[in-house]
Design an enzyme around this catalytic site. Structure first.
Site, short mmCIF file in Angstrom:
data_model
loop_
_atom_site.label_atom_id
_atom_site.label_comp_id
_atom_site.label_asym_id
_atom_site.label_seq_id
_atom_site.Cartn_x
_atom_site.Cartn_y
_atom_site.Cartn_z
N ASN A 42 24.24 -6.39 -7.09
CA ASN A 42 24.17 -6.83 -6.09
C ASN A 42 22.31 -8.01 -6.91
O ASN A 42 22.17 -7.38 -7.99
CB ASN A 42 23.70 -5.93 -4.87
CG ASN A 42 23.24 -6.74 -3.85
OD1 ASN A 42 23.06 -7.41 -3.50
ND2 ASN A 42 21.72 -5.99 -3.36
N HIS A 45 17.66 -14.37 0.25
CA HIS A 45 16.11 -14.20 1.14
C HIS A 45 16.21 -15.76 0.49
O HIS A 45 16.01 -15.66 -0.24
CB HIS A 45 15.41 -13.50 0.34
CG HIS A 45 15.92 -11.76 0.65
ND1 HIS A 45 15.55 -11.21 1.08
CD2 HIS A 45 15.99 -11.11 -0.75
CE1 HIS A 45 15.55 -9.89 0.89
NE2 HIS A 45 15.92 -9.84 0.20
N ASP A 74 17.32 -13.53 4.97
CA ASP A 74 16.58 -13.54 5.87
C ASP A 74 16.10 -14.48 5.55
O ASP A 74 16.04 -15.86 4.60
CB ASP A 74 15.21 -12.77 5.94
CG ASP A 74 14.97 -11.85 4.63
OD1 ASP A 74 15.20 -12.75 3.40
OD2 ASP A 74 14.16 -10.85 4.19
N GLU A 78 19.64 -6.25 -9.53
CA GLU A 78 18.97 -7.37 -9.55
C GLU A 78 19.06 -7.99 -11.07
O GLU A 78 17.92 -7.22 -11.57
CB GLU A 78 17.67 -7.59 -9.56
CG GLU A 78 17.85 -7.50 -7.46
CD GLU A 78 16.66 -6.74 -6.98
OE1 GLU A 78 15.30 -6.85 -8.12
OE2 GLU A 78 16.14 -7.54 -5.80
N GLU A 135 21.48 -9.52 2.43
CA GLU A 135 19.75 -9.11 2.59
C GLU A 135 19.22 -10.54 3.13
O GLU A 135 18.24 -10.97 2.68
CB GLU A 135 19.31 -8.43 1.43
CG GLU A 135 19.89 -7.37 0.74
CD GLU A 135 19.01 -7.14 -0.69
OE1 GLU A 135 17.46 -7.64 -1.13
OE2 GLU A 135 19.07 -6.52 -1.24
O1 G3I Z 1 6.58 4.55 1.68
C1 G3I Z 1 5.00 3.80 1.62
C2 G3I Z 1 4.08 5.02 2.15
O2 G3I Z 1 4.28 6.25 2.24
C3 G3I Z 1 2.80 3.97 2.41
O3 G3I Z 1 1.78 4.39 2.95
C4 G3I Z 1 2.58 2.36 2.32
C5 G3I Z 1 1.63 1.51 2.27
O4 G3I Z 1 2.26 0.39 0.98
O5 G3I Z 1 3.60 1.83 1.22
C6 G3I Z 1 5.08 2.81 0.94
O6 G3I Z 1 5.52 1.96 0.31
C7 G3I Z 1 6.60 0.31 1.10
C8 G3I Z 1 7.82 0.90 0.98
O7 G3I Z 1 8.54 -1.15 0.90
C9 G3I Z 1 8.72 1.34 2.32
O8 G3I Z 1 7.68 0.70 3.00
C10 G3I Z 1 6.01 -0.12 -0.61
O9 G3I Z 1 5.09 0.07 -0.36
C11 G3I Z 1 7.15 -1.79 -1.01
O10 G3I Z 1 6.46 -2.03 -2.14
C12 G3I Z 1 8.14 -0.92 0.01
O11 G3I Z 1 8.64 -2.64 -0.04
C13 G3I Z 1 9.93 -2.90 0.13
C14 G3I Z 1 10.76 -3.39 -1.34
O12 G3I Z 1 12.45 -3.89 -1.78
C15 G3I Z 1 10.17 -2.94 -2.30
O13 G3I Z 1 10.48 -4.12 -3.42
C16 G3I Z 1 11.09 -3.25 1.20
O14 G3I Z 1 10.71 -2.24 2.72
C17 G3I Z 1 12.51 -3.53 1.06
O15 G3I Z 1 13.00 -4.18 1.66
C18 G3I Z 1 12.62 -4.36 -0.16
O16 G3I Z 1 13.52 -4.69 -0.85
C19 G3I Z 1 14.49 -5.29 -1.55
C20 G3I Z 1 15.81 -4.93 -2.08
O17 G3I Z 1 16.05 -3.36 -2.01
C21 G3I Z 1 16.02 -4.97 -3.22
N1 G3I Z 1 16.09 -6.63 -2.65
C22 G3I Z 1 14.80 -7.35 -2.66
C23 G3I Z 1 14.21 -6.64 -1.44
C24 G3I Z 1 12.94 -7.74 -1.00
O18 G3I Z 1 12.56 -7.16 -1.88
#
Ligand code: G3I
Length: 458
Positions: free
Chosen positions: A210, A246, A276, A169, A274
């Protein structure tokens, strides 16, 4: 490798099936006679993709790679991307203190199941550890942090990963560079430096940039195009571009294939990394059908261009999707619903990959899933859902293929005789209205493997 995959039933055969009268299901003297397989010609997505020389991948959460989630991930996909496990905040939460457990688990799982891994991601502005984000660094320190991080992480998996999203990004929507820790500290050449460091750490991995909103021809994708052209002209190691995809229902860019082709013509690979397609909730059947058509359109565009390596979905089930958290009120974005039942989008992907699946047309279906599994036991669930019919009582049956034994059930009365299990409704949950569902659960024991059986609803 492939023999380690548990179960070999394509997704469309995981869910089954309708009423006895319609399918020929019958219970005779405790013997379960199941309906003939309605989708016997169906093949897992990965076999279809392999035949076309394409990747069909999914983002995964390492801790979930067990039970039905693990079984589908292994059976249907020939590539995995850790959704979060390889990001800097995950692997080095405190400076110099590394946690590779989830990343290792995903790589080990992929190798055991003959799958590629796409490493994600090395240099990004998000999901960095606080110590890095909040630190004050000279350019030399920042460069050293970046190249050491790449050397450590890429080096750890040297020779084992097919691909790395090296830079994630880097652009704004208007095609200017995003103001990040990296850009502000090192200038635009941080991208070339990161790619060069990654090549040194693993010469065999394909190195990608990416980004999102670069699927169609627009200002952002043109900036990416110009960057890749310039990097190639300078001899910087760049093997591919990742189009995250996305997407929003009804907004697949009409120039998707043209855009993939123009990158391919630069001499790099392209991957949909990615995918969806999100929908305003609740999603109705017309929207799910439109979503299927749009999944098909995306996969078709990749299949049509030789240098398009393949398509990865960002989570294969709605229960493991980032969308509802980030876009409240939207969701249903992946090819499987929250109960692991394949949606029309699943069948569209299969058909775009050359498969011949027939979506189940049954009005009531029973879906079996393993919701939790430990070394000798598991918790299972069956969901009975109707759409276009209703039930006033129900009975489901299945035959265990690997010696599983039910020890306890709730919200149903279950009996097991040998491998054959039959469960009927409790007094209070026999009614399944049109458009509604009921679930019941059970605990069981297993050893060796715990494949999902074909469930018959009668
Ligand atoms: O691991 C913690 C957990 O300990 C806690 O209890 C919980 C409470 O909210 O949060 C958990 O972390 C989360 C993490 O995902 C794992 O589930 C974060 O809050 C959450 O912000 C994070 O979101 C991720 C996101 O990237 C952050 O930008 C998504 O899962 C993930 O799918 C997403 O992926 C990104 C790609 O890397 C890049 N492109 C966009 C895509 C979607 O945002």
């Amino acid at each position: 490798m492939r023999s380690l995959r548990t179960g070999s039933t394509p997704a469309s055969r995981v869910t089954r099936v309708l009423t006895g009268a319609l399918t020929g299901f019958a219970l005779l003297g405790g013997l379960l006679l199941s309906a003939p397989a309605a989708h016997a010609a169906d093949e897992p997505l990965r076999d279809l993709a392999d035949a076309k020389g394409k990747v069909i991948g999914t983002a995964v959460t390492g801790s979930k790679l067990t039970g039905t989630y693990g079984e589908i991930a292994a059976r249907e996909f020939n590539a995995l991307t850790p959704g979060n496990a390889m990001k800097w905040a995950s692997v080095e939460p405190a400076r110099g203190s590394f946690d590779w457990a989830e990343a290792d688990r995903i790589v080990d799982f992929a190798e055991a199941n003959g799958q590629q891994v796409r490493g994600h991601t090395l240099v990004w502005h998000s999901q960095n550890p606080d110590w890095l984000t909040n630190g004050t660094w000279t350019a030399a320190e920042l460069r050293r942090l970046m190249t050491d991080h790449i050397a450590t992480e890429v080096g750890r998996y040297r020779g084992r990963l097919a691909t790395w999203d090296v830079v994630n990004e880097p652009f704004n929507e208007d095609g200017t560079y995003r103001q990040t820790l990296w850009y502000n500290g090192l200038g635009a050449d941080y991208i070339a430096e990161a790619l060069t460091a990654a090549r040194a750490a693993d010469p065999s991995a394909k190195l990608y940039i990416n980004d999102y909103n670069v699927e169609g021809v627009n200002a952002k994708s043109t900036a990416l195009y110009n960057l890749v052209r310039d990097l190639k002209a300078r001899g910087v190691p760049i093997d591919g571009v990742g189009l995250q995809a996305h997407l929003i229902l009804g907004q697949v860019p009409s120039t998707l294939q043209q855009n993939i082709q123009r990158f391919a013509d630069l001499g790099v690979d392209v991957a949909i990394t990615e995918l969806d397609i999100r929908i305003d909730l609740p999603a109705d059947s017309a929207e799910l059908a439109q979503q299927a058509a749009e999944y098909r359109q995306v996969v078709n565009a990749c299949v049509a261009v030789d240098r398009c390596a393949g398509v990865t979905v960002w989570g294969f089930t709605d229960s493991d999707s980032w969308i509802p958290d980030t876009f409240p009120g939207q969701g249903a974005a992946t090819p499987y619903d929250e109960n692991y039942a394949p949606k029309p989008a699943y069948h569209a992907i299969a058909e775009a990959l050359g498969g011949t699946t027939t979506p189940p047309t049954d009005a009531c279906t029973a879906t079996y899933s393993v919701v939790n599994q430990w070394n000798t036991g598991f918790t299972g669930q069956v969901r009975i859902a109707c759409d276009g019919a209703a039930l006033s009582s129900w009975k489901v049956g299945w035959s265990y293929g690997a010696g599983q034994q039910i020890t306890q059930a709730w919200n149903a009365t279950c009996n097991q005789s040998g491998a054959t299990v039959t469960c009927s409704n409790a007094s209070y949950n026999g009614t399944v209205p049109d458009g509604g569902s009921v679930t019941f659960g059970f605990n069981g024991t297993w050893s060796g493997s715990n494949p999902v059986p074909v469930v018959t609803l009668g």
